[in-house]
Design a protein around this motif. Structure first.
Motif, mmCIF file in Angstrom:
data_model
loop_
_atom_site.group_PDB
_atom_site.id
_atom_site.type_symbol
_atom_site.label_atom_id
_atom_site.label_comp_id
_atom_site.label_asym_id
_atom_site.label_seq_id
_atom_site.Cartn_x
_atom_site.Cartn_y
_atom_site.Cartn_z
ATOM 1 N N PRO A 8 0.797 -1.218 0.000
ATOM 2 C CA PRO A 8 0.000 0.000 0.000
ATOM 3 C C PRO A 8 0.836 1.276 0.000
ATOM 4 N N GLU A 9 2.041 1.253 0.561
ATOM 5 C CA GLU A 9 2.864 2.453 0.609
ATOM 6 C C GLU A 9 3.345 2.879 -0.778
ATOM 7 N N ALA A 10 3.376 1.957 -1.736
ATOM 8 C CA ALA A 10 3.877 2.251 -3.070
ATOM 9 C C ALA A 10 2.782 2.761 -4.004
ATOM 10 N N LYS A 11 1.525 2.717 -3.567
ATOM 11 C CA LYS A 11 0.415 3.076 -4.450
ATOM 12 C C LYS A 11 0.003 4.531 -4.243
ATOM 13 N N PRO A 12 0.196 5.357 -5.264
ATOM 14 C CA PRO A 12 -0.242 6.747 -5.135
ATOM 15 C C PRO A 12 -1.769 6.845 -5.126
ATOM 16 N N LYS A 13 -2.264 7.920 -4.584
ATOM 17 C CA LYS A 13 -3.708 8.159 -4.556
ATOM 18 C C LYS A 13 -4.177 8.561 -5.947
ATOM 19 N N ILE A 14 -5.361 8.074 -6.288
ATOM 20 C CA ILE A 14 -5.994 8.390 -7.561
ATOM 21 C C ILE A 14 -7.335 9.045 -7.245
ATOM 22 N N TYR A 15 -7.579 10.182 -7.879
ATOM 23 C CA TYR A 15 -8.826 10.912 -7.676
ATOM 24 C C TYR A 15 -9.573 11.013 -9.001
ATOM 25 N N VAL A 16 -10.904 10.967 -8.914
ATOM 26 C CA VAL A 16 -11.759 11.091 -10.089
ATOM 27 C C VAL A 16 -12.637 12.324 -9.920
ATOM 28 N N TYR A 37 -9.875 1.673 -6.152
ATOM 29 C CA TYR A 37 -8.601 2.205 -6.635
ATOM 30 C C TYR A 37 -8.563 3.725 -6.614
ATOM 31 N N ALA A 38 -9.737 4.347 -6.650
ATOM 32 C CA ALA A 38 -9.801 5.807 -6.746
ATOM 33 C C ALA A 38 -10.882 6.346 -5.819
ATOM 34 N N LYS A 39 -10.749 7.628 -5.539
ATOM 35 C CA LYS A 39 -11.742 8.337 -4.728
ATOM 36 C C LYS A 39 -12.374 9.407 -5.606
ATOM 37 N N ARG A 40 -13.689 9.490 -5.586
ATOM 38 C CA ARG A 40 -14.396 10.514 -6.360
ATOM 39 C C ARG A 40 -14.417 11.811 -5.553
ATOM 40 N N HIS A 72 1.139 13.731 -3.775
ATOM 41 C CA HIS A 72 -0.156 14.415 -3.827
ATOM 42 C C HIS A 72 -1.222 13.694 -4.640
ATOM 43 N N GLY A 73 -0.833 12.684 -5.403
ATOM 44 C CA GLY A 73 -1.811 11.914 -6.162
ATOM 45 C C GLY A 73 -1.972 12.369 -7.601
ATOM 46 N N ILE A 74 -2.843 11.648 -8.277
ATOM 47 C CA ILE A 74 -3.133 11.899 -9.684
ATOM 48 C C ILE A 74 -4.643 12.044 -9.829
ATOM 49 N N VAL A 75 -5.067 12.967 -10.669
ATOM 50 C CA VAL A 75 -6.490 13.260 -10.859
ATOM 51 C C VAL A 75 -6.857 13.007 -12.311
ATOM 52 N N VAL A 76 -7.920 12.235 -12.511
ATOM 53 C CA VAL A 76 -8.428 12.029 -13.863
ATOM 54 C C VAL A 76 -9.754 12.771 -13.981
ATOM 55 N N LEU A 77 -9.912 13.487 -15.077
ATOM 56 C CA LEU A 77 -11.139 14.231 -15.361
ATOM 57 C C LEU A 77 -12.026 13.330 -16.204
ATOM 58 N N ASP A 78 -13.107 12.860 -15.620
ATOM 59 C CA ASP A 78 -13.971 11.878 -16.269
ATOM 60 C C ASP A 78 -15.078 12.577 -17.031
ATOM 61 N N THR A 79 -14.978 12.546 -18.357
ATOM 62 C CA THR A 79 -15.977 13.175 -19.205
ATOM 63 C C THR A 79 -16.008 12.469 -20.556
ATOM 64 N N SER A 80 -16.983 12.815 -21.349
ATOM 65 C CA SER A 80 -17.124 12.231 -22.680
ATOM 66 C C SER A 80 -16.241 12.959 -23.681
ATOM 67 N N TRP A 81 -15.620 12.204 -24.584
ATOM 68 C CA TRP A 81 -14.847 12.818 -25.670
ATOM 69 C C TRP A 81 -15.784 13.595 -26.594
ATOM 70 N N ASN A 82 -17.060 13.199 -26.639
ATOM 71 C CA ASN A 82 -17.999 13.827 -27.564
ATOM 72 C C ASN A 82 -18.603 15.123 -27.037
ATOM 73 N N SER A 83 -18.807 15.206 -25.723
ATOM 74 C CA SER A 83 -19.519 16.384 -25.215
ATOM 75 C C SER A 83 -18.795 17.126 -24.088
ATOM 76 N N GLY A 84 -17.658 16.618 -23.622
ATOM 77 C CA GLY A 84 -17.015 17.218 -22.468
ATOM 78 C C GLY A 84 -15.830 18.111 -22.754
ATOM 79 N N LEU A 85 -15.547 18.388 -24.009
ATOM 80 C CA LEU A 85 -14.356 19.175 -24.339
ATOM 81 C C LEU A 85 -14.405 20.594 -23.790
ATOM 82 N N GLU A 86 -15.589 21.172 -23.711
ATOM 83 C CA GLU A 86 -15.696 22.539 -23.172
ATOM 84 C C GLU A 86 -15.299 22.563 -21.699
ATOM 85 N N ASP A 87 -15.712 21.544 -20.946
ATOM 86 C CA ASP A 87 -15.304 21.443 -19.535
ATOM 87 C C ASP A 87 -13.791 21.327 -19.419
ATOM 88 N N LEU A 88 -13.180 20.546 -20.292
ATOM 89 C CA LEU A 88 -11.726 20.367 -20.273
ATOM 90 C C LEU A 88 -11.018 21.670 -20.637
#
Length: 186
Positions: A8-16, A37-40, A72-88
């Motif tokens: 567990p010490e080797a696993k960085p935090k993942i956020y969604v 594996y991740a926290k929302r 500090h962890g890694i954050v993934v931005l979960d959105t659609s390639w078709n409709s989420g580009l404006e959010d990105l």
């Protein structure tokens, strides 16, 4: 090799950060949350100095980002390639975050199979972990998806080359060589 596990010490935090736009039942990021594996989190809860994966960022992810990811962890931005580009785009304009774009890779998921840079959230997280030295954890995450081994096989050589880059300049040179080998001149 897929499915090996680390302490567990080797696993960085993942956020969604769920921006929406696609079917939550098909979201690979939410599957990472369900599997533990991740926290929302909400966008305003993004940890300071974490690495936010944003395909519209101007800064490329590099192996030396591992120190920030470990702390500090890694954050993934979960959105659609078709409709989420404006959010990105909106998020990319905010300089509060350490945002990174992944170097070019091929999607292994069935929706975007073989398409350059059009990765699922889980593929993006796994690729970022691999490039920054958390290779076993990356493979463990990929093992939770039927197409995970396919993504790894499609990109194994690229991931290894990217993870060995000593600078941004070298990483971009590697990416350009890969693009040229595919017949795409950068």
């Amino acid at each position: 090799m897929l499915g090996s596990s680390l302490g567990p010490e080797a696993k960085p935090k993942i956020y969604v950060v769920r921006l929406g736009g696609d079917d939550p039942k098909l979201s690979t990021a939410l599957k990472l949350v369900r599997l533990g594996y991740a926290k929302r989190i909400h966008v305003r809860e993004i940890p300071l100095n974490s690495i936010v994966l944003n395909p519209l960022s101007q800064d490329i992810l590099k192996p030396s980002d591992s120190a920030l990811i470990k702390r500090h962890g890694i954050v993934v931005l979960d959105t659609s390639w078709n409709s989420g580009l404006e959010d990105l785009r909106d998020l990319a304009s905010k300089h509060r975050y350490e945002q990174r774009v992944l170097p070019v890779l091929k999607a292994g998921n069935p929706v975007n199979y073989g398409i350059l840079t059009k990765l699922s959230s889980a593929e993006a997280v796994a690729a970022a972990l691999y490039i920054t030295g958390f290779k076993e954890y990356s493979l463990e995450i990929l093992s939770k998806f039927k197409w995970g081994p396919t993504f790894y096989e499609l990109n194994k050589e690229y991931l290894e080359r990217y993870s060995s880059a000593r600078s941004v300049k070298e990483l971009i040179k590697i990416q350009n060589e890969i693009l040229r080998s595919m017949g795409i001149y950068p």
